[in-house]
Design a protein around this motif. Sequence first.
Motif, PDB file in Angstrom:
ATOM      1  N   VAL A   1       0.684   5.343   0.581  1.00  0.00           N
ATOM      2  CA  VAL A   1      -0.427   6.472   0.980  1.00  0.00           C
ATOM      3  C   VAL A   1       0.378   7.682   0.780  1.00  0.00           C
ATOM      4  O   VAL A   1       1.677   7.881   1.035  1.00  0.00           O
ATOM      5  CB  VAL A   1      -0.965   6.227   2.451  1.00  0.00           C
ATOM      6  CG1 VAL A   1      -1.745   5.162   2.669  1.00  0.00           C
ATOM      7  CG2 VAL A   1       0.239   6.236   3.385  1.00  0.00           C
ATOM      8  N   TRP A   2      -0.308   8.646   0.600  1.00  0.00           N
ATOM      9  CA  TRP A   2       0.314  10.100   0.568  1.00  0.00           C
ATOM     10  C   TRP A   2      -0.685  11.325   1.090  1.00  0.00           C
ATOM     11  O   TRP A   2      -1.804  11.030   1.357  1.00  0.00           O
ATOM     12  CB  TRP A   2       0.452  10.436  -1.109  1.00  0.00           C
ATOM     13  CG  TRP A   2      -0.488  10.563  -1.997  1.00  0.00           C
ATOM     14  CD1 TRP A   2      -1.421   9.713  -2.325  1.00  0.00           C
ATOM     15  CD2 TRP A   2      -1.349  11.587  -2.210  1.00  0.00           C
ATOM     16  NE1 TRP A   2      -2.428  10.058  -3.098  1.00  0.00           N
ATOM     17  CE2 TRP A   2      -2.406  11.169  -2.934  1.00  0.00           C
ATOM     18  CE3 TRP A   2      -0.991  13.246  -1.961  1.00  0.00           C
ATOM     19  CZ2 TRP A   2      -3.497  12.531  -3.639  1.00  0.00           C
ATOM     20  CZ3 TRP A   2      -1.728  14.066  -2.481  1.00  0.00           C
ATOM     21  CH2 TRP A   2      -2.934  13.834  -3.210  1.00  0.00           C
ATOM     22  N   THR A   3       0.164  12.200   1.363  1.00  0.00           N
ATOM     23  CA  THR A   3      -0.596  13.661   1.663  1.00  0.00           C
ATOM     24  C   THR A   3       0.374  14.816   1.236  1.00  0.00           C
ATOM     25  O   THR A   3       1.626  14.633   0.993  1.00  0.00           O
ATOM     26  CB  THR A   3      -1.017  13.637   2.899  1.00  0.00           C
ATOM     27  OG1 THR A   3      -1.938  14.640   3.404  1.00  0.00           O
ATOM     28  CG2 THR A   3       0.359  13.705   3.991  1.00  0.00           C
TER      29      THR A   3
ATOM     30  N   SER B   1      -3.148   9.002   7.913  1.00  0.00           N
ATOM     31  CA  SER B   1      -2.178   7.700   8.083  1.00  0.00           C
ATOM     32  C   SER B   1      -1.198   8.101   9.154  1.00  0.00           C
ATOM     33  O   SER B   1      -0.692   9.413   9.564  1.00  0.00           O
ATOM     34  CB  SER B   1      -1.014   7.660   7.031  1.00  0.00           C
ATOM     35  OG  SER B   1       0.045   7.196   7.173  1.00  0.00           O
TER      36      SER B   1
ATOM     37  N   GLU C   1      -1.373   1.792  -6.710  1.00  0.00           N
ATOM     38  CA  GLU C   1      -1.852   3.145  -6.883  1.00  0.00           C
ATOM     39  C   GLU C   1      -1.863   3.897  -5.647  1.00  0.00           C
ATOM     40  O   GLU C   1      -2.409   3.486  -4.463  1.00  0.00           O
ATOM     41  CB  GLU C   1      -3.351   2.946  -7.440  1.00  0.00           C
ATOM     42  CG  GLU C   1      -3.838   4.427  -7.952  1.00  0.00           C
ATOM     43  CD  GLU C   1      -3.091   4.734  -9.272  1.00  0.00           C
ATOM     44  OE1 GLU C   1      -2.854   5.889  -9.510  1.00  0.00           O
ATOM     45  OE2 GLU C   1      -2.595   3.904  -9.998  1.00  0.00           O
ATOM     46  N   PRO C   2      -1.209   5.132  -5.296  1.00  0.00           N
ATOM     47  CA  PRO C   2      -1.041   5.642  -4.227  1.00  0.00           C
ATOM     48  C   PRO C   2      -2.389   6.342  -3.834  1.00  0.00           C
ATOM     49  O   PRO C   2      -3.243   6.497  -4.613  1.00  0.00           O
ATOM     50  CB  PRO C   2      -0.317   6.937  -4.473  1.00  0.00           C
ATOM     51  CG  PRO C   2       0.593   6.683  -5.634  1.00  0.00           C
ATOM     52  CD  PRO C   2      -0.305   5.654  -6.369  1.00  0.00           C
ATOM     53  N   VAL C   3      -2.868   6.155  -2.416  1.00  0.00           N
ATOM     54  CA  VAL C   3      -3.859   6.325  -1.921  1.00  0.00           C
ATOM     55  C   VAL C   3      -3.803   7.757  -1.133  1.00  0.00           C
ATOM     56  O   VAL C   3      -2.899   7.776  -0.188  1.00  0.00           O
ATOM     57  CB  VAL C   3      -4.621   5.476  -1.312  1.00  0.00           C
ATOM     58  CG1 VAL C   3      -5.930   5.781  -0.416  1.00  0.00           C
ATOM     59  CG2 VAL C   3      -4.859   4.241  -2.159  1.00  0.00           C
ATOM     60  N   GLU C   4      -4.534   8.841  -1.383  1.00  0.00           N
ATOM     61  CA  GLU C   4      -4.442   9.980  -0.299  1.00  0.00           C
ATOM     62  C   GLU C   4      -5.134   9.670   0.969  1.00  0.00           C
ATOM     63  O   GLU C   4      -5.853   8.958   1.388  1.00  0.00           O
ATOM     64  CB  GLU C   4      -5.339  11.010  -0.888  1.00  0.00           C
ATOM     65  CG  GLU C   4      -4.981  12.426   0.048  1.00  0.00           C
ATOM     66  CD  GLU C   4      -5.771  13.561  -0.597  1.00  0.00           C
ATOM     67  OE1 GLU C   4      -5.191  14.822  -0.351  1.00  0.00           O
ATOM     68  OE2 GLU C   4      -6.241  13.470  -1.709  1.00  0.00           O
ATOM     69  N   ALA C   5      -4.145   9.784   2.041  1.00  0.00           N
ATOM     70  CA  ALA C   5      -4.495   9.350   3.347  1.00  0.00           C
ATOM     71  C   ALA C   5      -3.694  10.399   4.316  1.00  0.00           C
ATOM     72  O   ALA C   5      -2.717  10.016   5.151  1.00  0.00           O
ATOM     73  CB  ALA C   5      -3.913   7.995   3.762  1.00  0.00           C
TER      74      ALA C   5
ATOM     75  N   GLN D   1       0.769  -1.198   0.126  1.00  0.00           N
ATOM     76  CA  GLN D   1      -0.100   0.076   0.057  1.00  0.00           C
ATOM     77  C   GLN D   1       1.100   1.210  -0.045  1.00  0.00           C
ATOM     78  O   GLN D   1       1.789   1.309   0.681  1.00  0.00           O
ATOM     79  CB  GLN D   1      -0.920   0.022   1.167  1.00  0.00           C
ATOM     80  CG  GLN D   1      -1.990   1.164   1.234  1.00  0.00           C
ATOM     81  CD  GLN D   1      -2.718   1.216   2.376  1.00  0.00           C
ATOM     82  OE1 GLN D   1      -2.420   0.603   3.433  1.00  0.00           O
ATOM     83  NE2 GLN D   1      -3.770   1.895   2.279  1.00  0.00           N
TER      84      GLN D   1
END
Length: 190
Positions: free
Chosen positions: A18-20, A71, A64-68, A16
């Motif tokens: 994750v990004w912001t 996190s 696929e990066p998921v906006e999180a 997984q």
Amino acid sequence: MDSLDSHERAGNSGRQVVWTVADTGIGPLLLAATDDGLVNVVFHATGTVRERTLDRLASRLGAEPVEAPGSALLAEAIRQLEAYFAGERQDFELPLDWSLISGFNRRVLRELASGVPYGTVVGYGDLAGRVGQPGAAQAVGAAMGANPLPVVVPCHRVVESDGGIGGFGGGLETKRTLLALEGVLPEPLF
């Protein structure tokens, strides 16, 4: 069996990402993480830069990066970055995922992260010597340009031996700002 072995056997399909985006003293930074740690920090993270970064991460990491923004790791990274920019933190204590960099570049960046403390600088050639390649100053420059974790892995602390500040992927103004924050350069007048 450790988690790295299971990631390798899974072929990244279970990974997984994750990004912001964090607003900082040097503008918006995109922060991306995997289960193994912070994997990418990207300057000027708006619009096209953000979209290109997310596409590149999907391609390189196989997910696929998921906006999180919620996190735990990304929230901690933001907290530590805020403290750094406020002058309250000199070191980052975050797990790092080095999977976007390998070989000589990884050796150089690991040495930089562990061996060049806050408020100091090192020359490209000196850093090359520290990893056993004393004639590889230009290759060190290339490693700095390939750094997937700028600020956290402080490539802004690498300078030219003649006193010049050298190049920087985030722009020379950003490098000057970071070096001034750490007391290496005087604060800009304007």
